[in-house]
Design an enzyme around this catalytic site. Structure first.
Site, short mmCIF file in Angstrom:
data_model
loop_
_atom_site.label_atom_id
_atom_site.label_comp_id
_atom_site.label_asym_id
_atom_site.label_seq_id
_atom_site.Cartn_x
_atom_site.Cartn_y
_atom_site.Cartn_z
N ARG A 297 0.80 -1.21 -0.11
CA ARG A 297 -0.07 0.05 -0.07
C ARG A 297 0.76 1.19 -0.13
O ARG A 297 0.52 2.27 -0.62
CB ARG A 297 -0.63 0.10 1.26
CG ARG A 297 -2.13 -0.99 1.01
CD ARG A 297 -3.01 -1.22 2.15
NE ARG A 297 -4.19 -1.75 1.94
CZ ARG A 297 -5.15 -2.24 2.76
NH1 ARG A 297 -5.09 -1.70 3.73
NH2 ARG A 297 -6.11 -2.98 2.20
N TYR A 438 -6.41 -0.79 -6.96
CA TYR A 438 -5.60 -1.87 -6.37
C TYR A 438 -4.98 -2.01 -5.07
O TYR A 438 -4.91 -0.76 -4.47
CB TYR A 438 -4.82 -2.68 -7.35
CG TYR A 438 -3.69 -2.04 -7.94
CD1 TYR A 438 -3.01 -0.77 -7.31
CD2 TYR A 438 -3.12 -2.43 -9.02
CE1 TYR A 438 -1.86 -0.41 -7.79
CE2 TYR A 438 -1.95 -1.86 -9.58
CZ TYR A 438 -1.47 -1.00 -9.06
OH TYR A 438 -0.16 -0.23 -9.49
N GLU A 439 -4.76 -2.88 -4.61
CA GLU A 439 -4.07 -3.01 -2.93
C GLU A 439 -5.24 -2.43 -2.06
O GLU A 439 -4.66 -1.36 -0.93
CB GLU A 439 -2.76 -2.37 -2.85
CG GLU A 439 -1.56 -3.04 -3.71
CD GLU A 439 -1.24 -4.62 -3.43
OE1 GLU A 439 -1.97 -4.89 -1.98
OE2 GLU A 439 -0.83 -5.18 -4.13
N GLY A 440 -6.22 -2.48 -2.07
CA GLY A 440 -7.50 -1.87 -1.54
C GLY A 440 -7.94 -0.38 -2.00
O GLY A 440 -7.13 0.30 -1.98
#
Lengths: 596, 596
Positions: A297, A438-440
């Protein structure tokens, strides 16, 4: 040159905001002073400018290509990756024990920004490998470490993260991939994973998949998820490659951006079961994955800064070249380069201020990470860890959301040419949009900010940071220059808004969660804005001192203007966010769902 | 169905905000009451939903194709266009004398929104034809009108606008295309025009190019530009098609979006000179072109609303289908459709509120246009014209800038699927980006707003509109409901900010133009935001009355919530813009140009 690394700005942040001299006092970082940072950054700049950046547009035109289970990457990628690995860049931040260079994140983060500015699609492969290394370092057995880490750290093999399934995106409770224990202690893995970045490619000889799956009989939900290593090729006892494992790429996605980065659908176990090795303990997979994800992140936040920088450079160059219309102030009596028009300047200043603000925020967060891992004092480690963890959703969420605005302005500066693909500005706009997902997604980052980072400790970390900001305000007021005083006022307004919102979140999250989470993304944007503005305010103070000391007057003067611009034009947005969060929560969820 | 026309919302605006009953009192519009509006809109909805909308994604996958001077449009476009012309849709707003239906813009604007929601790339062809019709109606000789208008109004032929050249984008003073007078009163045209939308295609039998060029010996700059009609095929005396004219498409652009709409490079006069016919008088071309452009600018604003609506519908549908995670309020004890999550609701509400606000603003502007052209009283015509002209840069600039945010949120609601091209949400994000650029970038709209629309009359029109807004505030306060009072407060804050900024612009534009124009786009965004918020505030008052009268309770309740949401979450942004404009002007241009 299509990209020139902003070395001066990076080194300014590293030296004056992150205080690399203090990091070099920490055990293990004795060699990592400003001279080392400068030498590494300069070498990194050369490599990325000369080797990686020229492949960026090519990757968009000739994306990764899937045929018959194999992925062929863009022409030039394989050779560039070979040079990347040979240059030791993959190991920059990783332990010396496994062949890395053991440098601080404060330096590594700047190098990561350069690689991503040069070519975000290319950079994703090393980014994911970093995540795999992180997970193995944290939770891997000695055997797994011995088998995999050195090859990953050297870049000889690459890594992936396998979380998502068709029905399980943000909601990992829905993961269905299953792991069947075998008598020899291994597991057989069965299932389908989607959205696997560099899940298949031709740049390295092996791919090490880190895979979330459920062991038979595990509890429902996220407490029944385990983490496995599933290599593309099994590894013999002597470290050589063995049989092909039963994991196969069945297709790659056709995406709006980052087209050179293959996004694979991976099928596990269609031919008897893919052999997997448990990482750590059963049912603790999510916990380990969060370690990888926190690293990833932060890295995605840096991607936002990186693409903003690249878009800014391109727009600034075009603004000098393109001749249209007379300046409104009459300073040039003929059609002039558009950089002379106030609105073009407003766009370029916005792009620049946001990019520099986010870079400063990320660099300071990296320094906290370094202290959290290397400081001899447990209290200092704890405080730095809390600061870093608070910053991760902001670095990720704010830097990437702002990169959408920056890359959009980048197209806008180009006018009609911006919409033509050959120009290249449109690619940044298309590439950037993945970063808030992406990645949350930003909403997931905001949930993390509200739940884990703000409410869990009753707002304590948030208020401690606000107190530091207040100290900066006092320094600005004490400084007394018109710029410093003006910035202090904006910072105070934004900090007070932040504190009100923190109190609101702490008060509402339990009893009225809809009200809190209705404002979660605006809170993230407010907090990120404040943190970036704070670091630019600190930069202003440094720049005034440095200018007074006769150091690089033009750079320092620009830094001061940029900080002031940010305060007046960007930080002021917190005024609106404050009202929306505190007074507008109810109407977010007032409509019944069938009204949509 | 991929698109459902928002008939209820359109008719609400037409009936209650634009007051179609009053428009139907105007000479020439006697038949254009609410019943007519409803009948036309329903028929228009059916056509666009059934015939045009299904071709939208196909156009993105199979764009217009150039080969050997000819452009082949997306499969299905030609047949859909035939039905469009046969249905009489091109002539909706055009004079009955030339075969049109002579309906008010208030109705035509809604139809234009539907066509653009259905398929923006397709809709561009009729949009440009409208511009050509407008120019000929205003300045064409009787002979030109007789030859061209009926065929354009029927859709048998299409029209284009030829302004841009490689060196002359926003800056028409740089136009180099030349026109050589011929003994027979025609001209021979030589030059290159770029970015010509539907400059070549296979959907109609002839293309009527409206071309800016310089007659030999004309003054330098914009005062030496004339406007010409240059048909692709010359027209015989009996109206039949004659010889091919010397205008040829040499390529089309490879664009980020609106891929089905061919963007042509046209070469005039490579084989002896293209035959052109002067429109109006020599050297007054820019003036006529502005008439076309004002119509086209309004229409591009409607495109912004249209693509926002389409993006909203797609996102709302996905939010009902996609199942991820438990709602934070515990209302559903399992993974639920994401429409139950507060941040998804915040995104959908933002998309919806912005779209409805911009639609209301555009509809009211259209009503002013109708009154400006049909009111029997000269003062009323003048006031309505001033109001309309003030609104054009706002409808164009604000609606399109906001469409970037709306289409980005549309992708975001879809999460990872939004980034996959097959999903379709990404197309709206890519398509929308042209809207802030063509027909004058947002900065060009903002220059128009500051210079021609605000400063020229010393802020008089702006203040007159503010007085109307103040009257709405009084009605809201008088109404006394919690929603009305809250909205009144936000509206007051925004209006006061607007007035301060208007005073600033009037005071600064002459003496300190850099300060004024540094804030021109923020001023446009503030003013557009206020106008849209004002119309939603009026909607709230109507909706409360209608609800009290027992009319469509669910719709009226949603309207009230949407207006309140807009006031709290969008209108509040004016607080930040106010400060940036009034206090942040100097630092926009403080850096020397070589600092970029």
């Amino acid at each position: 040159m299509s990209y020139t690394a902003p070395l001066k700005d990076m080194l300014f942040d590293i030296a004056h905001l992150a205080r690399i001299d203090q990091i070099a006092q920490l055990p293990g970082f004795e060699e990592a002073g400003l001279d080392t940072a400068q030498a590494v950054l300069e070498e990194c700049a050369r490599f990325n400018q000369d080797v990686v950046a020229p492949l960026n547009q090519e990757g968009d035109r000739n994306p990764s290509f899937f045929h018959d289970g194999a992925v062929t990457t863009t022409p030039g990628f394989k050779e560039a990756y070979r040079q990347y690995a040979e240059g030791g860049w993959q190991g920059l931040q990783h332990p010396v024990d496994f062949g890395g260079q053991g440098l601080p994140k404060t330096i590594g983060s700047a190098c990561s920004e350069m690689l991503n500015s040069a070519n975000m699609s290319f950079a994703l492969c090393p980014l994911l490998t970093d995540g795999a290394i992180e997970a193995l370092l944290t939770a891997g057995s000695d055997a797994l470490k011995a088998t995999y880490l050195e090859k990953l750290v050297s870049g000889q093999w690459t890594g992936t993260m396998n979380l998502t399934e068709p029905q399980a995106g943000s909601d990992l409770a829905l993961v269905r991939t299953r792991a069947e224990p075998q008598p020899d202690g291994t597991y057989k893995i069965f299932g389908t994973k989607i959205f696997i970045t560099y899940g298949e490619h031709d740049m390295a000889e092996n791919i090490v998949h880190l895979v979330l799956a459920r062991v038979q009989g595990a509890p429902e939900g996220v407490k029944g998820i385990s983490l496995f290593v599933v290599p593309k090729f099994l590894v013999n006892a002597d470290g050589s490659l063995g049989a092909r494992n039963d994991v196969h790429c069945v297709s790659i996605e056709h995406k709006m951006g980052i087209k050179a980065s293959p996004t694979a659908v991976l099928q596990y176990g269609d031919h008897g079961g893919a052999i997997g090795y448990l990482v750590g303990e059963e049912n603790r997979g999510l916990e380990y994955m969060f370690i990888m994800m926190n690293a990833a992140r932060y890295a995605v936040g840096v991607q936002g800064i990186a693409i903003s920088e690249r878009a800014y450079q391109k727009a600034a160059r075009y603004a000098h070249e393109r001749i249209q219309s007379r300046p409104v102030d009459g300073s040039i009596p003929a059609s002039a380069p558009i950089v002379h028009h106030p609105d073009v300047r407003r766009m370029l200043m916005t792009m620049r201020a946001v990019t520099e603000g986010c870079r400063a925020m990320a660099t300071v967060a990296a320094a906290a990470y370094d202290a959290a891992h290397h400081h001899p004092d447990a209290d200092a480690r704890r405080q730095n860890q809390a600061f870093y963890e608070f910053m991760v959703p902001l670095v990720k969420g704010y830097s990437t959301e702002m990169s959408l605005e920056v890359t959009s302005l980048g197209v806008q500066v180009h006018g009609g040419m911006g919409f033509i693909e050959e120009t290249g500005a449109a690619q940044y706009y298309r590439d950037a949009k993945i970063l808030t997902i992406y990645e949350g997604t930003t909403a997931i980052q905001a949930n993390d900010l509200v739940g884990r980072k703000t409410v869990r400790d009753g707002g304590q970390t948030a208020r401690a940071i606000a107190a530091q900001i207040e100290a900066t305000e006092a320094q600005l007021v004490h400084n007394g220059s018109a710029d410093a005083v003006a910035v202090a006022r904006r910072l105070k307004d934004a900090r007070e808004a932040f504190l009100e919102v923190v109190d609101f979140m702490v008060a509402q999250a339990k009893g009225n969660p809809n009200a809190a989470y209705a404002g979660s993304v605006p809170y993230l944007m407010l907090a990120g804005n404040l943190m970036a503005g704070w670091q630019l305010a600190r930069s202003l103070l440094v720049a005034q001192q440095e200018a007074a000391a006769g150091h690089d007057a033009a750079f320092m003067a620009a830094k001061i203007v940029t900080a002031r611009f940010y305060a007046d034009h960007i930080l002021t947005r917190t005024l609106a966010q404050r009202v929306a969060i505190l007074e507008g929560a109810a109407n977010v969820t007032a409509l019944p769902v069938d009204a949509f």
